[in-house]
Design a protein around this motif. Structure first.
Motif, PDB file in Angstrom:
ATOM      1  N   GLU A  39       0.938  -1.220   0.027  1.00 27.30           N
ATOM      2  CA  GLU A  39      -0.077   0.071   0.091  1.00 27.30           C
ATOM      3  C   GLU A  39       0.904   1.292  -0.023  1.00 27.30           C
ATOM      4  O   GLU A  39       0.552   2.108  -0.697  1.00 27.30           O
ATOM      5  CB  GLU A  39      -0.944  -0.155   1.049  1.00 27.30           C
ATOM      6  CG  GLU A  39      -2.054   1.083   1.050  1.00 27.30           C
ATOM      7  CD  GLU A  39      -2.955   1.068   2.333  1.00 27.30           C
ATOM      8  OE1 GLU A  39      -3.597   2.035   2.468  1.00 27.30           O
ATOM      9  OE2 GLU A  39      -3.280  -0.338   2.619  1.00 27.30           O
ATOM     10  N   ALA A  40       2.008   1.244   1.014  1.00 30.91           N
ATOM     11  CA  ALA A  40       2.831   2.449   0.837  1.00 30.91           C
ATOM     12  C   ALA A  40       3.661   2.627  -0.565  1.00 30.91           C
ATOM     13  O   ALA A  40       3.505   3.636  -0.964  1.00 30.91           O
ATOM     14  CB  ALA A  40       3.890   2.104   1.765  1.00 30.91           C
ATOM     15  N   ALA A  41       3.830   1.672  -1.130  1.00 24.49           N
ATOM     16  CA  ALA A  41       4.553   1.807  -2.418  1.00 24.49           C
ATOM     17  C   ALA A  41       3.635   2.321  -3.496  1.00 24.49           C
ATOM     18  O   ALA A  41       3.943   2.988  -4.298  1.00 24.49           O
ATOM     19  CB  ALA A  41       5.385   0.393  -3.123  1.00 24.49           C
ATOM     20  N   LEU A  42       2.565   1.757  -3.459  1.00 23.74           N
ATOM     21  CA  LEU A  42       1.323   2.148  -4.370  1.00 23.74           C
ATOM     22  C   LEU A  42       0.892   3.626  -4.402  1.00 23.74           C
ATOM     23  O   LEU A  42       0.861   4.398  -4.988  1.00 23.74           O
ATOM     24  CB  LEU A  42       0.127   1.205  -4.447  1.00 23.74           C
ATOM     25  CG  LEU A  42       0.360  -0.205  -4.983  1.00 23.74           C
ATOM     26  CD1 LEU A  42      -0.866  -0.897  -4.620  1.00 23.74           C
ATOM     27  CD2 LEU A  42       0.644  -0.095  -6.520  1.00 23.74           C
ATOM     28  N   GLU A  43       0.866   3.995  -2.937  1.00 23.98           N
ATOM     29  CA  GLU A  43       0.683   5.344  -2.860  1.00 23.98           C
ATOM     30  C   GLU A  43       2.046   6.313  -3.335  1.00 23.98           C
ATOM     31  O   GLU A  43       1.512   7.266  -3.974  1.00 23.98           O
ATOM     32  CB  GLU A  43       0.553   5.756  -1.067  1.00 23.98           C
ATOM     33  CG  GLU A  43       0.154   7.018  -0.769  1.00 23.98           C
ATOM     34  CD  GLU A  43      -1.154   7.673  -1.320  1.00 23.98           C
ATOM     35  OE1 GLU A  43      -1.470   8.730  -1.330  1.00 23.98           O
ATOM     36  OE2 GLU A  43      -1.953   6.529  -1.449  1.00 23.98           O
ATOM     37  N   ARG A  44       3.001   5.925  -2.868  1.00 27.13           N
ATOM     38  CA  ARG A  44       4.262   6.714  -3.539  1.00 27.13           C
ATOM     39  C   ARG A  44       4.339   6.746  -5.144  1.00 27.13           C
ATOM     40  O   ARG A  44       4.307   7.885  -5.610  1.00 27.13           O
ATOM     41  CB  ARG A  44       5.654   6.224  -2.954  1.00 27.13           C
ATOM     42  CG  ARG A  44       5.825   6.423  -1.656  1.00 27.13           C
ATOM     43  CD  ARG A  44       7.246   6.388  -1.310  1.00 27.13           C
ATOM     44  NE  ARG A  44       7.775   4.916  -1.869  1.00 27.13           N
ATOM     45  CZ  ARG A  44       7.598   3.781  -0.858  1.00 27.13           C
ATOM     46  NH1 ARG A  44       6.730   3.952   0.545  1.00 27.13           N
ATOM     47  NH2 ARG A  44       8.086   2.475  -1.156  1.00 27.13           N
ATOM     48  N   LEU A  45       3.863   5.712  -5.862  1.00 23.81           N
ATOM     49  CA  LEU A  45       3.726   5.498  -7.179  1.00 23.81           C
ATOM     50  C   LEU A  45       2.633   6.523  -7.703  1.00 23.81           C
ATOM     51  O   LEU A  45       2.762   7.160  -8.739  1.00 23.81           O
ATOM     52  CB  LEU A  45       3.443   4.052  -7.643  1.00 23.81           C
ATOM     53  CG  LEU A  45       4.747   3.185  -7.585  1.00 23.81           C
ATOM     54  CD1 LEU A  45       4.307   1.706  -7.958  1.00 23.81           C
ATOM     55  CD2 LEU A  45       5.885   3.760  -8.619  1.00 23.81           C
ATOM     56  N   ALA A  46       1.535   6.410  -7.159  1.00 24.29           N
ATOM     57  CA  ALA A  46       0.636   7.222  -7.531  1.00 24.29           C
ATOM     58  C   ALA A  46       0.781   8.582  -7.296  1.00 24.29           C
ATOM     59  O   ALA A  46       0.598   9.231  -8.321  1.00 24.29           O
ATOM     60  CB  ALA A  46      -0.933   6.859  -6.451  1.00 24.29           C
ATOM     61  N   LEU A  47       1.414   9.053  -6.332  1.00 22.55           N
ATOM     62  CA  LEU A  47       1.736  10.545  -6.086  1.00 22.55           C
ATOM     63  C   LEU A  47       2.812  11.044  -7.317  1.00 22.55           C
ATOM     64  O   LEU A  47       2.689  12.050  -7.799  1.00 22.55           O
ATOM     65  CB  LEU A  47       2.079  10.815  -4.685  1.00 22.55           C
ATOM     66  CG  LEU A  47       1.014  10.651  -3.627  1.00 22.55           C
ATOM     67  CD1 LEU A  47       1.776  10.733  -2.220  1.00 22.55           C
ATOM     68  CD2 LEU A  47       0.116  11.678  -3.798  1.00 22.55           C
ATOM     69  N   ALA A  48       3.620  10.074  -7.417  1.00 22.33           N
ATOM     70  CA  ALA A  48       4.822  10.470  -8.313  1.00 22.33           C
ATOM     71  C   ALA A  48       4.213  10.522  -9.903  1.00 22.33           C
ATOM     72  O   ALA A  48       4.502  11.344 -10.589  1.00 22.33           O
ATOM     73  CB  ALA A  48       5.751   9.468  -8.292  1.00 22.33           C
ATOM     74  N   ALA A  49       3.136   9.400 -10.080  1.00 22.52           N
ATOM     75  CA  ALA A  49       2.335   9.567 -11.363  1.00 22.52           C
ATOM     76  C   ALA A  49       1.440  11.093 -11.628  1.00 22.52           C
ATOM     77  O   ALA A  49       1.384  11.649 -12.584  1.00 22.52           O
ATOM     78  CB  ALA A  49       1.585   8.259 -11.487  1.00 22.52           C
TER      79      ALA A  49
END
Length: 145
Positions: A39-49
């Motif tokens: 979940e943390a990695a997906l959140e970081r990826l979503a914010l970066a995207a």
């Protein structure tokens, strides 16, 4: 290229597509992909995207699942959304490159492409231009003018 649709509801959605030409590559990357699915990695990826989208603000192609080929009198132009460029080749030929692939063009098609940069109809381009325009429109490279 493909089109993705979010599930119904008002929750945020993120779509990432990864393609591998060789199954062995997918197997070797499985641990890294598993680490990215927290979940943390997906959140970081979503914010970066979202940050990248906000910076780039790329226009969307007018191509859709319900694509209708242009007619002979349709005024068309090259789509800026596809980030294309023409690489000149010998004898007036060219390679039209964009993020979705490469189209090798004859000298006649390169001349048509130059006219389509400013807006033209297949009828104004001449014989054989309709099929050419329909091919490029199906790829999302042409849009109505």
């Amino acid at each position: 290229m493909h089109e993705a649709a979010a599930q119904s509801g008002d929750a945020p959605s993120l779509h990432i597509t990864l393609g591998f030409l060789e199954a062995s590559i997918a197997a070797r990357l499985a641990p890294a992909l598993a680490a990215l699915s927290t979940e943390a990695a997906l959140e970081r990826l979503a914010l970066a995207a979202m940050d990248r989208i906000t910076r780039d603000r790329l226009p969307l192609s007018q191509r859709s699942l319900a694509h209708r080929p242009p007619g002979v009198d349709a005024k068309l132009r090259l789509s800026d959304a596809m980030h294309h460029h023409l690489v000149p080749l010998p004898e007036g030929r060219g390679a039209l490159r964009w993020y979705g692939g490469v189209e090798n063009l004859s000298a006649t098609e390169c001349a048509w492409l130059a006219q389509l940069a400013e807006g033209a109809t297949p009828a104004s381009l001449g014989e054989g231009a309709l099929a050419f325009c329909q091919r490029l429109a199906a790829l999302g490279l042409l849009e109505p003018y």
